[in-house]
Design a protein around this motif. Sequence first.
Motif, PDB file in Angstrom:
ATOM      1  N   SER A 181       0.820  -1.217   0.000  1.00  0.00           N
ATOM      2  CA  SER A 181       0.000   0.000   0.000  1.00  0.00           C
ATOM      3  C   SER A 181       0.849   1.261   0.000  1.00  0.00           C
ATOM      4  CB  SER A 181      -0.921   0.006   1.210  1.00  0.00           C
ATOM      5  OG  SER A 181      -0.184   0.344   2.373  1.00  0.00           O
ATOM      6  N   GLY A 182       2.053   1.170  -0.592  1.00  0.00           N
ATOM      7  CA  GLY A 182       2.815   2.390  -0.841  1.00  0.00           C
ATOM      8  C   GLY A 182       2.133   3.159  -1.966  1.00  0.00           C
ATOM      9  N   ALA A 183       2.801   4.182  -2.485  1.00  0.00           N
ATOM     10  CA  ALA A 183       2.186   5.034  -3.511  1.00  0.00           C
ATOM     11  C   ALA A 183       1.690   4.226  -4.709  1.00  0.00           C
ATOM     12  CB  ALA A 183       3.178   6.106  -3.955  1.00  0.00           C
ATOM     13  N   ILE A 184       2.507   3.324  -5.236  1.00  0.00           N
ATOM     14  CA  ILE A 184       2.132   2.592  -6.455  1.00  0.00           C
ATOM     15  C   ILE A 184       0.922   1.695  -6.198  1.00  0.00           C
ATOM     16  CG2 ILE A 184       2.900   0.885  -8.177  1.00  0.00           C
ATOM     17  CD1 ILE A 184       5.770   2.005  -7.771  1.00  0.00           C
ATOM     18  N   GLY A 185       0.970   0.910  -5.122  1.00  0.00           N
ATOM     19  CA  GLY A 185      -0.131   0.004  -4.800  1.00  0.00           C
ATOM     20  C   GLY A 185      -1.443   0.742  -4.591  1.00  0.00           C
ATOM     21  N   ILE A 186      -1.393   1.811  -3.814  1.00  0.00           N
ATOM     22  CA  ILE A 186      -2.634   2.497  -3.454  1.00  0.00           C
ATOM     23  C   ILE A 186      -3.192   3.285  -4.645  1.00  0.00           C
ATOM     24  CG2 ILE A 186      -2.080   4.796  -2.507  1.00  0.00           C
ATOM     25  CD1 ILE A 186      -3.888   2.061  -0.508  1.00  0.00           C
ATOM     26  N   GLU A 187      -2.334   3.770  -5.534  1.00  0.00           N
ATOM     27  CA  GLU A 187      -2.827   4.456  -6.728  1.00  0.00           C
ATOM     28  C   GLU A 187      -3.580   3.490  -7.648  1.00  0.00           C
ATOM     29  OE1 GLU A 187       0.242   6.771  -8.656  1.00  0.00           O
ATOM     30  OE2 GLU A 187       0.411   8.165  -6.976  1.00  0.00           O
ATOM     31  N   PHE A 188      -3.029   2.298  -7.847  1.00  0.00           N
ATOM     32  CA  PHE A 188      -3.741   1.313  -8.690  1.00  0.00           C
ATOM     33  C   PHE A 188      -5.014   0.815  -8.005  1.00  0.00           C
ATOM     34  CE2 PHE A 188       0.318   0.698 -11.128  1.00  0.00           C
ATOM     35  CZ  PHE A 188      -0.193   1.123 -12.349  1.00  0.00           C
ATOM     36  N   ALA A 189      -4.938   0.623  -6.688  1.00  0.00           N
ATOM     37  CA  ALA A 189      -6.133   0.206  -5.939  1.00  0.00           C
ATOM     38  C   ALA A 189      -7.230   1.254  -6.122  1.00  0.00           C
ATOM     39  CB  ALA A 189      -5.799   0.031  -4.460  1.00  0.00           C
ATOM     40  N   SER A 190      -6.846   2.520  -6.026  1.00  0.00           N
ATOM     41  CA  SER A 190      -7.783   3.633  -6.163  1.00  0.00           C
ATOM     42  C   SER A 190      -8.405   3.660  -7.561  1.00  0.00           C
ATOM     43  CB  SER A 190      -7.027   4.949  -5.896  1.00  0.00           C
ATOM     44  OG  SER A 190      -7.890   5.962  -5.465  1.00  0.00           O
ATOM     45  N   PHE A 191      -7.570   3.494  -8.581  1.00  0.00           N
ATOM     46  CA  PHE A 191      -8.041   3.519  -9.971  1.00  0.00           C
ATOM     47  C   PHE A 191      -9.054   2.409 -10.233  1.00  0.00           C
ATOM     48  CE2 PHE A 191      -7.443   1.832 -14.347  1.00  0.00           C
ATOM     49  CZ  PHE A 191      -7.999   2.896 -15.056  1.00  0.00           C
ATOM     50  N   ASP A 206       1.903  -1.809   9.858  1.00  0.00           N
ATOM     51  CA  ASP A 206       0.706  -1.678  10.698  1.00  0.00           C
ATOM     52  C   ASP A 206      -0.319  -0.691  10.146  1.00  0.00           C
ATOM     53  OD1 ASP A 206       2.179   0.596  11.147  1.00  0.00           O
ATOM     54  OD2 ASP A 206       2.067   0.504  13.335  1.00  0.00           O
ATOM     55  N   ARG A 207       0.004  -0.036   9.008  1.00  0.00           N
ATOM     56  CA  ARG A 207      -0.984   0.870   8.406  1.00  0.00           C
ATOM     57  C   ARG A 207      -0.703   1.081   6.924  1.00  0.00           C
ATOM     58  NH1 ARG A 207       1.585   6.064   8.912  1.00  0.00           N
ATOM     59  NH2 ARG A 207       3.439   5.864  10.212  1.00  0.00           N
ATOM     60  N   VAL A 208      -1.759   1.488   6.201  1.00  0.00           N
ATOM     61  CA  VAL A 208      -1.570   1.800   4.782  1.00  0.00           C
ATOM     62  C   VAL A 208      -0.756   3.081   4.657  1.00  0.00           C
ATOM     63  CG1 VAL A 208      -3.612   0.641   3.858  1.00  0.00           C
ATOM     64  CG2 VAL A 208      -3.819   2.983   4.702  1.00  0.00           C
ATOM     65  N   LEU A 209      -0.145   3.286   3.480  1.00  0.00           N
ATOM     66  CA  LEU A 209       0.743   4.435   3.262  1.00  0.00           C
ATOM     67  C   LEU A 209       1.693   4.589   4.453  1.00  0.00           C
ATOM     68  CD1 LEU A 209      -2.013   6.852   1.892  1.00  0.00           C
ATOM     69  CD2 LEU A 209      -0.136   5.917   0.544  1.00  0.00           C
ATOM     70  N   PRO A 210       2.489   3.550   4.734  1.00  0.00           N
ATOM     71  CA  PRO A 210       3.251   3.522   5.987  1.00  0.00           C
ATOM     72  C   PRO A 210       4.298   4.617   6.156  1.00  0.00           C
ATOM     73  CG  PRO A 210       3.807   1.642   4.595  1.00  0.00           C
ATOM     74  CD  PRO A 210       2.645   2.302   3.961  1.00  0.00           C
ATOM     75  N   VAL A 211       4.722   5.279   5.074  1.00  0.00           N
ATOM     76  CA  VAL A 211       5.730   6.340   5.265  1.00  0.00           C
ATOM     77  C   VAL A 211       5.083   7.669   5.667  1.00  0.00           C
ATOM     78  CG1 VAL A 211       7.356   5.324   3.609  1.00  0.00           C
ATOM     79  CG2 VAL A 211       5.820   7.134   2.840  1.00  0.00           C
ATOM     80  N   GLU A 212       3.762   7.759   5.555  1.00  0.00           N
ATOM     81  CA  GLU A 212       3.083   9.015   5.880  1.00  0.00           C
ATOM     82  C   GLU A 212       2.861   9.165   7.388  1.00  0.00           C
ATOM     83  OE1 GLU A 212       2.713  11.278   3.657  1.00  0.00           O
ATOM     84  OE2 GLU A 212       3.116  10.039   1.895  1.00  0.00           O
ATOM     85  N   ASP A 213       2.491  10.363   7.800  1.00  0.00           N
ATOM     86  CA  ASP A 213       2.131  10.629   9.184  1.00  0.00           C
ATOM     87  C   ASP A 213       0.952   9.727   9.562  1.00  0.00           C
ATOM     88  OD1 ASP A 213       2.475  12.870  11.456  1.00  0.00           O
ATOM     89  OD2 ASP A 213       0.350  12.406  11.229  1.00  0.00           O
ATOM     90  N   ALA A 214       0.986   9.169  10.774  1.00  0.00           N
ATOM     91  CA  ALA A 214      -0.024   8.191  11.194  1.00  0.00           C
ATOM     92  C   ALA A 214      -1.453   8.730  11.081  1.00  0.00           C
ATOM     93  CB  ALA A 214       0.258   7.735  12.622  1.00  0.00           C
ATOM     94  N   GLU A 215      -1.646   9.993  11.425  1.00  0.00           N
ATOM     95  CA  GLU A 215      -2.991  10.588  11.363  1.00  0.00           C
ATOM     96  C   GLU A 215      -3.508  10.668   9.924  1.00  0.00           C
ATOM     97  OE1 GLU A 215      -4.533  14.264  13.765  1.00  0.00           O
ATOM     98  OE2 GLU A 215      -2.415  14.015  14.216  1.00  0.00           O
ATOM     99  N   ILE A 216      -2.600  10.992   9.013  1.00  0.00           N
ATOM    100  CA  ILE A 216      -2.965  11.107   7.592  1.00  0.00           C
ATOM    101  C   ILE A 216      -3.310   9.722   7.037  1.00  0.00           C
ATOM    102  CG2 ILE A 216      -2.124  11.785   5.298  1.00  0.00           C
ATOM    103  CD1 ILE A 216      -2.534  14.216   7.180  1.00  0.00           C
TER     104      ILE A 216
END
Length: 464
Positions: A181-191, A206-216
Amino acid sequence: MADTTFDMIVIGAGPGGYVAAIRGAQLGLKVAIVEREHMGGICLNWGCIPTKALLRSAEVFHLMQNAKAYGLKADGVSYDLGAVVQRSRKVAGQLSGGIDHLMKKNKVTVFRGEATLPAKGKVSVKGEKGAQEIASKHIVLATGARARELPGLEADGDLVWTYKHALQPVRMPKKLLVIGSGAIGIEFASFYNTLGADTTVVEVMDRVLPVEDAEISAFARKQFVKQGMKIMEKAAVKKLDRGKGKVTAHIESGGKVETAEFDTVISAVGIVGNVEGLGLDALGVKIDRTHVVVDDLCRTGVDGLYAIGDIAGAPWLAHKASHEGVMVAELVAGGHPHPIRPGSIAGCTYCHPQVASVGMTEAKAKEAGYEVKVGRFPFVGNGKAIALGEPEGMVKTVFDAKTGELLGAHMVGAEVTELIQGYVVGRQLETTEEDLMATVFPHPTLSEMMHESVLDAYGRAIHF
């Protein structure tokens, strides 16, 4: 006899390589560039650009489906996947052709073929007409990276796809599994989810987009789930049983393994650097986990050899590669460029809602020992967001409580990939909360939320 000696040779014509070549030429260097596949590299042909074209189609489709909310009528809304893909390829083709033009305009000599480094200062190019050798004291490696393939989860182009297959789908997935669920995975999932695929995303962290701030991450996850995605965190795909027209995935979560059936799997589990076959070992180049080890000016430690972009490690972003390309060209031309500060490079993800960030997350800032002041402002408090019909989102800012330095900024919501640049410029200019508070933001715009988020960090938010 064609000229074979250059001031700088660049290997790879992606957003790192071709930019290095242009900047070198601008500085009066005689430059050659070697490319084995497409001018513009992965970014223009199979990455950043064509995915944005696809996602734009999905966004317009989403708006058409919700026309009623805007007082509009659009009946029997549907899509033609072939035409959507064709538009995306056309956009990529137009830009790739543009790079050829830029090379000619800047008098950069283009060599088509596979490059190897037989000795220091030498590059052998194996093209359709055999091999030829060119030479330079300065060689820039910009060979990029490719999709990581996990054992047992390898792509076959039919049931299991990489990003390349997902950009030119052989069919519309009905039940889709996205691994990662990094950028590539989540972009295709979204599309694909927007176009109606029943989509499941599996993320090992433990969360999607794991490099982002936990709240985001948490905010984005809520939106994805609302859109009908199934999200599995702290989960791993252990194996795939491939049958006729279907895949049975064994997914481990919470200590037990469950199976689920899908007709399509997209694997987006990271990337590996293109370091093989170049002859780097023999030259004494240090390689760490498929990436060339470099210093803060992209020097490899082997005299006259530099590495930029994805091959030189994280963050794996086109704009980082381009900036490194400029920096190295200036270094080669005898200049004294500033090293790039990783904390000043923004990350953008074009899912729905969009996600963008720069600098430290709140957790990272605290880990680094900062006492922080954090501000937040929701899209629902912004007039323009409500007028756009996009009230879901937030802007979050993190400041050093002692100095007022902007340590990081994180956003989720409509058009945040365009907004983030305001904070990027702010960080580059070493702004404090005072400068940002004293700035007059235009009304009505989404950018006003950036102002409000800063004010909120200091207990001064006006509209919330």
